[in-house]
Design an enzyme around this catalytic site. Sequence first.
Site, short mmCIF file in Angstrom:
data_model
loop_
_atom_site.label_atom_id
_atom_site.label_comp_id
_atom_site.label_asym_id
_atom_site.label_seq_id
_atom_site.Cartn_x
_atom_site.Cartn_y
_atom_site.Cartn_z
N HIS A 70 0.82 -1.22 0.00
CA HIS A 70 0.00 0.00 0.00
C HIS A 70 0.85 1.27 0.00
O HIS A 70 0.30 2.38 0.05
CB HIS A 70 -0.93 0.02 1.21
CG HIS A 70 -1.95 -1.07 1.21
ND1 HIS A 70 -2.73 -1.35 0.11
CD2 HIS A 70 -2.31 -1.96 2.17
CE1 HIS A 70 -3.53 -2.36 0.40
NE2 HIS A 70 -3.30 -2.75 1.63
N ASP B 52 -3.08 -10.57 -2.30
CA ASP B 52 -3.67 -10.09 -1.06
C ASP B 52 -5.15 -9.78 -1.31
O ASP B 52 -5.56 -9.47 -2.43
CB ASP B 52 -2.94 -8.83 -0.60
CG ASP B 52 -3.26 -8.40 0.82
OD1 ASP B 52 -2.46 -8.71 1.72
OD2 ASP B 52 -4.31 -7.75 1.02
N HIS C 72 -6.67 -7.18 -0.37
CA HIS C 72 -6.75 -5.76 -0.70
C HIS C 72 -5.86 -5.45 -1.91
O HIS C 72 -4.77 -6.01 -2.04
CB HIS C 72 -6.28 -4.90 0.48
CG HIS C 72 -7.02 -5.18 1.76
ND1 HIS C 72 -6.56 -6.10 2.68
CD2 HIS C 72 -8.18 -4.68 2.25
CE1 HIS C 72 -7.40 -6.13 3.71
NE2 HIS C 72 -8.39 -5.28 3.46
N ASP D 131 -4.99 -12.62 3.79
CA ASP D 131 -6.25 -12.14 4.36
C ASP D 131 -7.44 -12.51 3.48
O ASP D 131 -8.56 -12.04 3.70
CB ASP D 131 -6.21 -10.64 4.62
CG ASP D 131 -5.51 -9.85 3.54
OD1 ASP D 131 -5.17 -10.43 2.50
OD2 ASP D 131 -5.31 -8.64 3.72
#
Length: 385
Positions: free
Chosen positions: A185, A226, A228, A315
């Site tokens: 990120h 991931d 996200h 995740d």
Amino acid sequence: MSDAVRNYLPVKVISVDSETKSEQNDVDRHNKPRLRRSLIISAFIEKYSHLVQVINAPVSSNCDLVGLYSSVHDVGMIQFLVNSWSKWEAMGPDWDSDCCQPGWKGNGPPPLVPCHAAFRRDGIERVSSNVMGAFGYYCTDSLTPIVESLVTELQEDASIICEAVNLALLRNSVIYAATTHPGHHSNFDNFGGYCYLNNAALCATLMQKRLDDTAGNRRVAIIDIDYHCGNGTASIFYRVPDVFFTSIHCDPEIEYPFNAGYEDQIGEGAGKGTTLHVPLAPGATWEDYKPALEKAMNAIMEFDVGGLVVSMGLDTYEGDSVSVRKGGFKLRGNDYVELGKTMGRYMKDSFIPTVFVQEGGYKMDVVGEAAADVLGGFSEGTMKG
């Protein structure tokens, strides 16, 4: 040892001989990066001892984070991360409560969090010399604190990435970089989402340099698995023609980071066509995920790469505490073996130097086994016959 086991591609887990012990590390109820790393390494050893070799990367306190990461990050942001703790510590003992991490009850300086946010880069603001102001300039949220151990851990992570690339280019094993902190990120001059410096981006650029040195194919791909979107990595390479980035993630209309990861974001300028986002609806199972993974891997093979980086977030697991707050996927158990096998099968005929870099994963009772299963499955998938 059976012939089948003997023919599996070895897995080298790159870590460091270090264990940070700080009461600052357990304030966030979701993010436990140091525990995650420990659980993953233990699971590798317990479940795949016949495949795994754990290697400690050499780490120096003189590790030059600015020199290493300046190819993918703003120098000012890197210097902020290097110097912020000492500046914050010097402001005590009466630290501004607005910049102290909520819930902190320990001794000594509390973890530092932003107490404001700067305008988006429009030229009217510049970075403050006050550490509280600078934090708001560079950080995108209040979930990514500055803690006492951070610089040491970032130096360790950088050393792990360097060693991982060196070993990957030997082309005789698949490499797992057991970094403490995720990085996907973090873009050129912002960080957040539990991320500080973008390890996958560094890995890709170091791979390219090594491939240049050996007259190899310098085209590199990054696949982010991931839950996200890897928005920081996408941003760094959005206009770069020789790095292909693809991310499989939850629909950004529903899930963090919200403002990136749309299908029509395909790159710009010289990098147009080198970004592929594959957003999925909440509740995606392995049956939904596998076609998306195959789509991403087919695109990577068409790009004809000389190296591959996998941003491995876990995740996606059903019930992950961070993901289920807004949606969540429903991968579980053997799905992670199949995920690894699916990727590995693309390497049967021509193995591509591959480094898996750790990103997220917050369901601590399963995160270790899930990580080990992805690499174990990948190793098995590369087997011919």
